[in-house]
Design a protein around this motif. Structure first.
Motif, PDB file in Angstrom:
ATOM      1  N   VAL A   1       0.707  -0.957   0.060  1.00 33.41           N
ATOM      2  CA  VAL A   1      -0.032   0.098   0.101  1.00 33.41           C
ATOM      3  C   VAL A   1       0.824   1.278   0.049  1.00 33.41           C
ATOM      4  CG1 VAL A   1      -1.804   1.369   1.260  1.00 33.41           C
ATOM      5  CG2 VAL A   1      -1.764  -1.032   1.165  1.00 33.41           C
TER       6      VAL A   1
ATOM      7  N   SER B   1       2.282   1.810  -3.352  1.00 30.35           N
ATOM      8  CA  SER B   1       1.368   2.434  -4.378  1.00 30.35           C
ATOM      9  C   SER B   1       0.933   4.014  -3.989  1.00 30.35           C
ATOM     10  CB  SER B   1      -0.030   1.855  -4.203  1.00 30.35           C
ATOM     11  OG  SER B   1      -0.099   0.408  -4.686  1.00 30.35           O
ATOM     12  N   GLU B   2       1.082   4.491  -2.665  1.00 31.31           N
ATOM     13  CA  GLU B   2       0.882   5.650  -2.341  1.00 31.31           C
ATOM     14  C   GLU B   2       2.261   6.583  -2.897  1.00 31.31           C
ATOM     15  OE1 GLU B   2       0.441   5.717   1.717  1.00 31.31           O
ATOM     16  OE2 GLU B   2      -1.635   5.378   1.425  1.00 31.31           O
TER      17      GLU B   2
ATOM     18  N   GLU C   1      -3.117   3.025 -10.604  1.00 35.23           N
ATOM     19  CA  GLU C   1      -2.383   3.220  -9.270  1.00 35.23           C
ATOM     20  C   GLU C   1      -3.148   3.253  -8.156  1.00 35.23           C
ATOM     21  OE1 GLU C   1       0.682   1.947  -8.194  1.00 35.23           O
ATOM     22  OE2 GLU C   1       1.151   1.506 -10.411  1.00 35.23           O
ATOM     23  N   GLU C   2      -4.288   4.168  -8.251  1.00 37.30           N
ATOM     24  CA  GLU C   2      -5.232   4.378  -7.322  1.00 37.30           C
ATOM     25  C   GLU C   2      -6.124   2.849  -6.983  1.00 37.30           C
ATOM     26  OE1 GLU C   2      -7.112   7.765  -8.177  1.00 37.30           O
ATOM     27  OE2 GLU C   2      -5.660   9.184  -7.335  1.00 37.30           O
TER      28      GLU C   2
ATOM     29  N   ARG D   1      -4.081   0.394  -4.983  1.00 40.88           N
ATOM     30  CA  ARG D   1      -4.023   0.931  -3.727  1.00 40.88           C
ATOM     31  C   ARG D   1      -5.175   0.408  -2.915  1.00 40.88           C
ATOM     32  NH1 ARG D   1      -3.465   7.261  -2.372  1.00 40.88           N
ATOM     33  NH2 ARG D   1      -5.449   7.090  -3.222  1.00 40.88           N
TER      34      ARG D   1
ATOM     35  N   ASN E   1      -5.486  -2.261  -0.098  1.00 42.23           N
ATOM     36  CA  ASN E   1      -6.068  -1.909   1.522  1.00 42.23           C
ATOM     37  C   ASN E   1      -7.225  -2.759   1.955  1.00 42.23           C
ATOM     38  OD1 ASN E   1      -4.939   0.435   2.699  1.00 42.23           O
ATOM     39  ND2 ASN E   1      -5.374   1.707   1.043  1.00 42.23           N
TER      40      ASN E   1
END
Length: 206
Positions: free
Chosen positions: A47, A50-51, A168-169, A172, A176
């Motif tokens: 995670v 990804s951020e 990518e979002e 993520r 999550n």
């Protein structure tokens, strides 16, 4: 003598029931807990990765927008000072692209998008340089602007950035969700197994 053998056997059973078996159960529980903790740590790292990718992509997009803004400002005013954002952002683009490529090296789809972004950025920059040169030399840059030279290239570049960041979002979000699900199932399962095991040990060691 026979009574002594029976006592020894009973003593060994007591040791097994009340010491060896609970100790083995504790070791197994600890091993399961460590494995789950390692998995969750890996999920949280994914995670965080990804951020970081999203942050770098946003920064790269900002550099591209700064270049476009500087170029447009110069075309409108003819003032060299408006080219400052363009000149400052230009050398950073390549470095930002290389960094982002390293971060998504394990994702072929995102690598392809970055390759397209790199090519589209170069294509837009060539158009921008042509218009800047026309403006400097007093050429007919307005006809080039009216023909949407550079705008079409930058609109495509913007679309590529949106697709990259959206991917990518989603990654993520999926990571999550997976981490939360595994955490919930692990806690429930661990508590259930602990209660069952405790009840069994209590019954067996009575």
């Amino acid at each position: 003598m026979p009574q002594s053998r029976i006592d020894d056997h009973s003593f060994r059973r007591i040791l097994f029931r009340n010491i060896t078996l609970p100790l083995a159960a504790g070791v197994v529980s600890a091993a399961v807990f460590i494995a789950v903790f390692a998995y969750l740590l890996n999920a949280l790292t994914a995670v965080e990765h990804s951020e970081r990718v999203i942050g770098n992509a946003q920064e790269l997009r900002k550099l591209a927008v700064d270049m476009e803004t500087g170029m447009r400002g110069y075309l409108l005013t003819g003032e060299e000072s408006f080219l400052a954002p363009y000149k400052l952002a230009k050398p950073k683009i390549e470095t930002a692209l290389n960094t982002l490529t390293e971060l998504v090296a394990d994702n072929p789809t995102q690598i392809d998008r970055l390759r397209n972004i790199r090519a589209q950025q170069a294509q837009w920059d060539r158009a921008a340089q042509e218009m800047i040169e026309l403006r400097k030399t007093g050429g007919d840059y307005l006809s080039t602007v009216r023909a949407q030279r550079g705008k079409i290239e930058f609109d495509e570049l913007r679309s590529l950035f949106i697709a990259f960041i959206n991917t990518e979002e989603r990654l993520r979000m999926d990571r999550n969700r997976e981490a939360r699900s595994v955490t919930y199932l692990t806690v429930v399962g661990f508590l259930t197994v602990s209660l069952v095991l405790s009840g069994f040990l209590a019954w067996f060691g009575r």
